[in-house]
Design a protein around this motif. Sequence first.
Motif, PDB file in Angstrom:
ATOM      1  N   ALA A  44       0.841  -1.198   0.000  1.00  0.00           N
ATOM      2  CA  ALA A  44       0.000   0.000   0.000  1.00  0.00           C
ATOM      3  C   ALA A  44       0.877   1.249   0.000  1.00  0.00           C
ATOM      4  CB  ALA A  44      -0.923  -0.017   1.209  1.00  0.00           C
ATOM      5  N   ALA A  45       0.259   2.380  -0.298  1.00  0.00           N
ATOM      6  CA  ALA A  45       1.003   3.624  -0.418  1.00  0.00           C
ATOM      7  C   ALA A  45       1.662   4.052   0.887  1.00  0.00           C
ATOM      8  CB  ALA A  45       0.095   4.731  -0.936  1.00  0.00           C
ATOM      9  N   ASP A  46       1.158   3.567   2.025  1.00  0.00           N
ATOM     10  CA  ASP A  46       1.771   3.908   3.308  1.00  0.00           C
ATOM     11  C   ASP A  46       2.881   2.945   3.698  1.00  0.00           C
ATOM     12  OD1 ASP A  46       0.350   1.648   3.971  1.00  0.00           O
ATOM     13  OD2 ASP A  46      -0.635   2.506   5.724  1.00  0.00           O
ATOM     14  N   GLY A  47       3.210   2.008   2.797  1.00  0.00           N
ATOM     15  CA  GLY A  47       4.282   1.060   3.058  1.00  0.00           C
ATOM     16  C   GLY A  47       3.848  -0.230   3.708  1.00  0.00           C
ATOM     17  N   ARG A 171      10.348  -6.780  -1.890  1.00  0.00           N
ATOM     18  CA  ARG A 171      10.001  -5.744  -0.913  1.00  0.00           C
ATOM     19  C   ARG A 171      10.797  -4.456  -1.156  1.00  0.00           C
ATOM     20  NH1 ARG A 171       7.423  -6.883   3.527  1.00  0.00           N
ATOM     21  NH2 ARG A 171       8.311  -8.991   3.625  1.00  0.00           N
ATOM     22  N   ASP A 172      12.091  -4.585  -1.397  1.00  0.00           N
ATOM     23  CA  ASP A 172      12.908  -3.397  -1.638  1.00  0.00           C
ATOM     24  C   ASP A 172      12.456  -2.665  -2.898  1.00  0.00           C
ATOM     25  OD1 ASP A 172      14.360  -3.868   0.627  1.00  0.00           O
ATOM     26  OD2 ASP A 172      16.267  -4.284  -0.384  1.00  0.00           O
ATOM     27  N   LEU A 173      12.123  -3.404  -3.946  1.00  0.00           N
ATOM     28  CA  LEU A 173      11.673  -2.765  -5.178  1.00  0.00           C
ATOM     29  C   LEU A 173      10.334  -2.057  -4.992  1.00  0.00           C
ATOM     30  CD1 LEU A 173      12.692  -5.403  -7.883  1.00  0.00           C
ATOM     31  CD2 LEU A 173      13.671  -3.121  -7.537  1.00  0.00           C
ATOM     32  N   ALA A 174       9.478  -2.625  -4.154  1.00  0.00           N
ATOM     33  CA  ALA A 174       8.201  -1.960  -3.864  1.00  0.00           C
ATOM     34  C   ALA A 174       8.437  -0.643  -3.145  1.00  0.00           C
ATOM     35  CB  ALA A 174       7.305  -2.880  -3.035  1.00  0.00           C
ATOM     36  N   LYS A 175       9.342  -0.638  -2.166  1.00  0.00           N
ATOM     37  CA  LYS A 175       9.677   0.604  -1.464  1.00  0.00           C
ATOM     38  C   LYS A 175      10.255   1.632  -2.437  1.00  0.00           C
ATOM     39  CE  LYS A 175      10.843  -1.630   2.966  1.00  0.00           C
ATOM     40  NZ  LYS A 175      11.964  -1.895   3.909  1.00  0.00           N
ATOM     41  N   LEU A 176      11.114   1.161  -3.320  1.00  0.00           N
ATOM     42  CA  LEU A 176      11.719   2.055  -4.308  1.00  0.00           C
ATOM     43  C   LEU A 176      10.663   2.648  -5.233  1.00  0.00           C
ATOM     44  CD1 LEU A 176      14.085   3.310  -5.830  1.00  0.00           C
ATOM     45  CD2 LEU A 176      14.401   1.112  -7.017  1.00  0.00           C
ATOM     46  N   MET A 177       9.715   1.821  -5.677  1.00  0.00           N
ATOM     47  CA  MET A 177       8.670   2.309  -6.581  1.00  0.00           C
ATOM     48  C   MET A 177       7.788   3.345  -5.896  1.00  0.00           C
ATOM     49  SD  MET A 177       7.598   2.233  -9.614  1.00  0.00           S
ATOM     50  CE  MET A 177       6.197   2.345 -10.734  1.00  0.00           C
ATOM     51  N   LEU A 178       7.474   3.135  -4.625  1.00  0.00           N
ATOM     52  CA  LEU A 178       6.688   4.129  -3.888  1.00  0.00           C
ATOM     53  C   LEU A 178       7.415   5.469  -3.868  1.00  0.00           C
ATOM     54  CD1 LEU A 178       5.342   2.142  -0.794  1.00  0.00           C
ATOM     55  CD2 LEU A 178       4.025   2.982  -2.750  1.00  0.00           C
ATOM     56  N   CYS A 179       8.714   5.436  -3.655  1.00  0.00           N
ATOM     57  CA  CYS A 179       9.510   6.658  -3.642  1.00  0.00           C
ATOM     58  C   CYS A 179       9.528   7.302  -5.026  1.00  0.00           C
ATOM     59  CB  CYS A 179      10.931   6.348  -3.179  1.00  0.00           C
ATOM     60  SG  CYS A 179      12.030   7.784  -3.162  1.00  0.00           S
ATOM     61  N   CYS A 180       9.746   6.513  -6.057  1.00  0.00           N
ATOM     62  CA  CYS A 180       9.795   7.034  -7.428  1.00  0.00           C
ATOM     63  C   CYS A 180       8.487   7.729  -7.802  1.00  0.00           C
ATOM     64  CB  CYS A 180      10.069   5.904  -8.413  1.00  0.00           C
ATOM     65  SG  CYS A 180      11.765   5.277  -8.402  1.00  0.00           S
ATOM     66  N   THR A 239      -7.088   5.263  -3.914  1.00  0.00           N
ATOM     67  CA  THR A 239      -6.311   4.235  -3.215  1.00  0.00           C
ATOM     68  C   THR A 239      -5.215   3.730  -4.141  1.00  0.00           C
ATOM     69  OG1 THR A 239      -8.180   3.541  -1.847  1.00  0.00           O
ATOM     70  CG2 THR A 239      -6.382   1.966  -2.104  1.00  0.00           C
ATOM     71  N   ARG A 240      -3.982   3.695  -3.641  1.00  0.00           N
ATOM     72  CA  ARG A 240      -2.832   3.342  -4.484  1.00  0.00           C
ATOM     73  C   ARG A 240      -2.091   2.137  -3.909  1.00  0.00           C
ATOM     74  NH1 ARG A 240       1.628   7.789  -6.364  1.00  0.00           N
ATOM     75  NH2 ARG A 240      -0.232   8.469  -7.523  1.00  0.00           N
ATOM     76  N   PHE A 241      -1.695   1.240  -4.805  1.00  0.00           N
ATOM     77  CA  PHE A 241      -0.850   0.096  -4.465  1.00  0.00           C
ATOM     78  C   PHE A 241       0.294   0.003  -5.460  1.00  0.00           C
ATOM     79  CE2 PHE A 241      -5.094  -1.376  -2.987  1.00  0.00           C
ATOM     80  CZ  PHE A 241      -4.802  -1.600  -1.649  1.00  0.00           C
ATOM     81  N   VAL A 242       1.389  -0.625  -5.042  1.00  0.00           N
ATOM     82  CA  VAL A 242       2.420  -1.051  -5.975  1.00  0.00           C
ATOM     83  C   VAL A 242       2.513  -2.570  -5.898  1.00  0.00           C
ATOM     84  CG1 VAL A 242       3.732   1.093  -5.806  1.00  0.00           C
ATOM     85  CG2 VAL A 242       4.312  -0.818  -4.324  1.00  0.00           C
ATOM     86  N   CYS A 243       2.895  -3.160  -7.014  1.00  0.00           N
ATOM     87  CA  CYS A 243       3.020  -4.618  -7.088  1.00  0.00           C
ATOM     88  C   CYS A 243       4.345  -4.961  -7.740  1.00  0.00           C
ATOM     89  CB  CYS A 243       1.852  -5.196  -7.892  1.00  0.00           C
ATOM     90  SG  CYS A 243       1.877  -6.998  -8.040  1.00  0.00           S
TER      91      CYS A 243
END
Length: 358
Positions: A44-47, A171-180, A239-243
Motif C-alpha cells: 500500500a502507499a503507506d508502506g 520488498r525493496d523494489l516496492a519501497k523504491l517504486m513508492l519513492c519514485c 487508493t494506491r498500491f504497488v506490485c
Amino acid sequence: MRKRRKIMLAAILCSMVYNIFLDCISASADYGTEISAASAIVMAADGSCIYEKNADEPRLIASTTKLMTALVAIEASKPDDPIEVRAECCGIEGTSMYLSPGEIRTADELLEGLLLASGNDAAEALSVGLYGSEEAFVAQMNKKAAALGLEHTAFINPHGLDAEGHRSTARDLAKLMLCCMQNERFAGITAMRQCVIDNKSYVNHNKLLDRCEGCIGGKTGYTRAAGRCLVSCCEREGTRFVCVTLNDPDDWNDHCKLYDEAFAAWENRLAVSAAECFEIPVTAGEGPVAPAAPERDLRLFVRKEEELVYIHELPRFVYAPVRAGDCAGRVIVLRGGEAAGEVKLVFTEDVSRSKKGE
C-alpha cells in the motif's frame, strides 16, 4: 513522567509495527489468487504489506534496476539539461534506444528512452553524462538505496544486465517504486504510452498501462537468468498500491489479479478528519469553550469491513488563556486492539482570560 511517556510511546510504535507485520501474514493467507512468480509483493502507499511471497529473497532484477537509475538521474539533473552521448555508451547489449556517439539529448529524452524503451544505452549515457563515469553513478545508486532503507539491494551497473552481486528483493523494489512515484517528473514519464524523439518513436514496454484499470506506471525487466520481472503502480478512487513480481512467466495476468483482489478487499480510509471539531470547557475565560481539531487528516489502509476504535485523550477543562495552535490532546486509532495511528489535537481559537472580578 517524561520517561513514562517515552516508554508508552515506544510501546505504541512497537505495537503498530507488529500489527502491520501480522496484517501482512493474514492478508497473504487470505489471498485467493494463485500466482506463478518466484517472489512477489503488493504494498500500500503507506508502506504496509497487503500480500507477499518470498518478498525478502534476493534475486536478479534485470531492467527494473532502471527505477533507481531514473531516480538518481532525476535528482542530479533538470529536464532540459543537455547530455552528450559518448562512444562507450553506445552498442550496449540488450534493449536500446539506439543512441549514436556525439549526439546530444536532454536529460528527459534519455529518461524517456530509459523508462519506455528500457534503453541500456540510455542508462549508460545518463550515468557517464551526469557523474562522469559508470562507477561514480552506481556508487550513488547504492548510496540512495541505503538512504531508502533497501537492506537487501546492491547495484553493480545502471542497466540491470546480469552481474555477480547485483540484486534486490520484491520488498525493496516496492519501497523504491513508492519513492519514485512521489517524484512528479518520474511519474509523468513512466505513465507515457509512447514518445517521439528526433523522429524516432518509442513505445512503453509496460502493457499494464492499457491492460490493467488504474495502472499509472511501472518498469519491466528480463534476462534469461532473472526471468520476467515487473514493477507497477495502480490507483483507483484515491487508493494506491504497488506490485512487484520477480521471475514470473505470467506477470501481466498476475499483476491484474493481485490488484483486483487488493482493491476489492482494502481501502485507504479517512480515519480522522482535520475538519472534526471538539469543544473543551474553559474556566475563567471570555468564552465557555475552546474549540480544538486534529492538526491533520489521518488515513489508514484497512479492510473495507474492518471497524476502527477511537480513544480521545482530552482534558475535562482548561484554564484561560488558551492560545490557538497549542496542544489540546490527541486521537488514537486502534485496529484489533492495537494502536494503528494517532493525531494531535490543537486549539483552533484563542480564548482570553475573563476580566470579571479583576
